[in-house]
Design an enzyme around this catalytic site. Structure first.
Site, short mmCIF file in Angstrom:
data_model
loop_
_atom_site.label_atom_id
_atom_site.label_comp_id
_atom_site.label_asym_id
_atom_site.label_seq_id
_atom_site.Cartn_x
_atom_site.Cartn_y
_atom_site.Cartn_z
N VAL A 280 23.56 64.58 -17.12
CA VAL A 280 22.53 65.05 -16.20
C VAL A 280 22.39 66.55 -16.40
O VAL A 280 23.37 67.25 -16.67
CB VAL A 280 22.91 64.69 -14.74
CG1 VAL A 280 24.23 65.32 -14.35
CG2 VAL A 280 21.82 65.14 -13.77
N ASP A 387 18.51 61.32 -33.59
CA ASP A 387 18.00 60.93 -32.27
C ASP A 387 16.75 61.74 -31.93
O ASP A 387 16.61 62.25 -30.81
CB ASP A 387 19.08 61.11 -31.21
CG ASP A 387 18.76 60.33 -29.94
OD1 ASP A 387 17.91 59.42 -29.99
OD2 ASP A 387 19.37 60.63 -28.89
N ASN A 392 13.81 64.34 -26.44
CA ASN A 392 14.66 65.40 -26.97
C ASN A 392 13.86 66.53 -27.61
O ASN A 392 14.44 67.36 -28.32
CB ASN A 392 15.65 64.83 -28.00
CG ASN A 392 16.62 63.85 -27.37
OD1 ASN A 392 16.92 63.93 -26.17
ND2 ASN A 392 17.10 62.90 -28.17
#
Length: 520
Positions: A280, A387, A392
């Site tokens: 988080v 990724d 992102n």
């Protein structure tokens, strides 16, 4: 001298006198048995008691009765008495002769009139055990010998300061035993901690020097973790790492001396700006410099070694890459309560927030160019992201930045490989073929731009998912064919035919977009 017998009185008075005289004789006998001499106390008794009162009543009572033989004390009294029936005047009190006496004798004479504590079996707290002044004391200061100067010592001794002594100890306790502050055994294994506790308990009763305490109870620092993303092994001695594994004891919790956490002490939490499956992200204000940052915290605690190594990979990759305008900046990281905290650059937003609003072709070209610069930067350093997706990719002041290096690995496959989001993975990754890891990032970037232009989320399974892995891509509305062909080449099923990040940057479509102005 002729001894005269005194006639014994008759009647009640004579019996009382006889009884009194008998009691007196009994007391004299008791004194003799106890070792007391009557002659020593004679002078004191004569001051207070007169025996002539008993003798004066004898002629008035009549003939004397038969009496018992004289005792030596009575014979002494009879011999000292005058035969004249008239009683002599009372003797004056004896005065001590003024003879020269020593100081000790004067003290004994004065103490003879004071009841001693020994008689009452109580200790004497007044009289000192040792004389206060020596017998050879002389008030003349010239006769006092001067003490010798202290010899110089080569070794230096530490002087204890009064204000530094711990509370509860007397002034003499400092020299008896060294006070040792409580030591926190953070960073030690269980066996080492028990060993230190046993050694400190054995030595607690005796004096321990400060240097010995520092050597014995020193908290061991956490181990140095080798960064696999750096090619500097030849510059660092292997003894620094020591082959120690990354254990929980190696990462000491970042807690201040007053028990406050580093996160709460250094930062003011403003709001939560992101949340994933494993972490988080919070928007925070750093108290010391007043700047805004993003702090990423792992959701659950990292107990075992594998989880910690996986979490540290992102930190190591960011630290190895350094600064780049198209990569989210990294500042520092720490472990706290078995959770990893990463302080990073704060961005305005990520592209996943614009997923419902289609991206324009011009913005898509700018996004493709900037992220390809970031991919080219990390690929040259032998690192693959694995990724790349809209979640992102971040934006700050119109600049696109690539972040979240949790799945980053080395292109030479020397590290473990972990797949990212399957919606953006090429077919070779789904088939466990890892020969071209840098081309995996190219496919993922093409799929992300394709999703942002269409404004619809890519499927994670089904016919459309399979069609995209086969290279069947639908037309992008409002985009030139040159741009669509570039996206299609980036999503080619064969990784060999895909262009590299450097080749994408050299594509002619970017010549007009980033053409330098002509010089006049």
């Amino acid at each position: 001298m002729l001894r005269t017998k005194t006639p014994r009185p008759r009647g009640g008075k004579s019996r009382r006198a006889t009884a009194a005289a008998g009691k007196e004789r009994e007391r004299e006998r008791e004194r003799e048995r106890e070792g007391r001499s009557p002659s020593g106390e004679l002078s004191l008794q004569l001051e207070h008691v007169s025996l002539f009162s008993f003798l004066a009543d004898a002629p008035r009572e009549g003939a004397a009765a038969a009496r018992t033989p004289f005792t030596p004390f009575e014979e002494l009294l009879e011999g000292s008495c005058d035969p004249d029936p008239t009683p002599p005047p009372p003797l004056p009190p004896l005065q001590p002769q003024a003879t020269p006496m020593d100081a000790d004798e004067v003290v004994e004479e004065k103490d003879s009139g004071i009841l001693s504590q020994d008689f009452f079996c109580t200790p004497d707290y007044i009289t000192p055990d040792a004389p206060q002044l020596g017998s050879g004391f002389d008030a003349n200061k010239e006769n006092i010998p001067c003490p010798n100067s202290p010899e110089k010592s080569v070794c230096r001794s530490k002087r204890y300061k009064r204000d530094c002594s711990p509370k509860g100890l007397g002034s003499n306790d400092i020299f008896d035993s060294q006070w040792i502050a409580p030591v926190q055994f953070e960073g030690l294994d269980d066996s080492e901690e028990e060993q230190l506790k046993e050694s400190s308990s054995h030595k607690r009763g005796s004096y321990v020097s400060q240097s010995a305490v520092a050597l014995r109870c020193r908290v061991m620092p956490p181990p140095c973790i080798r960064n696999p993303y750096l090619n500097t092994d030849h510059q660092i001695d292997d003894n620094v790492f020591g082959g120690r594994q990354c254990k929980s004891s190696g990462f000491s919790p970042s807690v201040d001396g007053d028990g406050l956490s580093r996160y709460r002490t250094d930062f003011h939490e403003i709001e939560q700006i992101g949340r994933g499956n494993f972490s988080v992200v919070f928007k925070v204000l750093k108290r010391i410099d007043g700047c805004l940052y993003a702090v990423k915290r792992s959701i659950r605690q990292l107990h075992n070694d594998r989880e910690r190594r996986q979490a540290v990979k992102e930190v190591q990759a960011l630290a190895a890459l350094g600064c780049h305008e198209n990569i989210v900046g990294y500042f520092t990281s720490w472990f706290e309560n078995k959770q990893l905290f990463i302080q990073m650059e704060l961005c305005d937003r990520c592209l996943s927030m614009d997923r419902n609003q289609p991206l324009k072709c011009g913005e898509a070209l700018e996004l493709l160019y900037q992220i390809c610069k970031g991919l080219d930067f990390i690929h040259e350093r032998g690192i693959a992201h694995l990724d790349v997706k809209p979640d992102n990719i971040y934006v700050r002041n119109g600049v696109y930045k690539l972040g979240d290096f949790g799945c980053a690995t080395l292109i030479d496959r020397s590290l473990a490989i972990e797949d990212g989001d399957s919606r953006y993975m090429p077919p070779e990754m789904l088939n466990d073929k890892y020969e071209h890891l840098d081309k995996v990032d190219i496919f993922s970037l093409g799929a992300a731009i394709y999703e942002l232009i269409r404004g619809t989320q890519l499927p994670d399974s089904g016919p459309q998912f399979t069609s995209l892995r086969e290279g069947k891509i639908a037309l992008l509305p409002g985009c030139p064919m040159q741009f669509q062909s570039l996206i299609k080449s980036m999503m080619d099923p064969d990784p060999v035919r895909r262009p590299s990040a450097k080749e994408v940057l050299r594509h002619p479509i970017f010549d007009k977009l980033h053409k330098a102005p002509a010089k006049k």
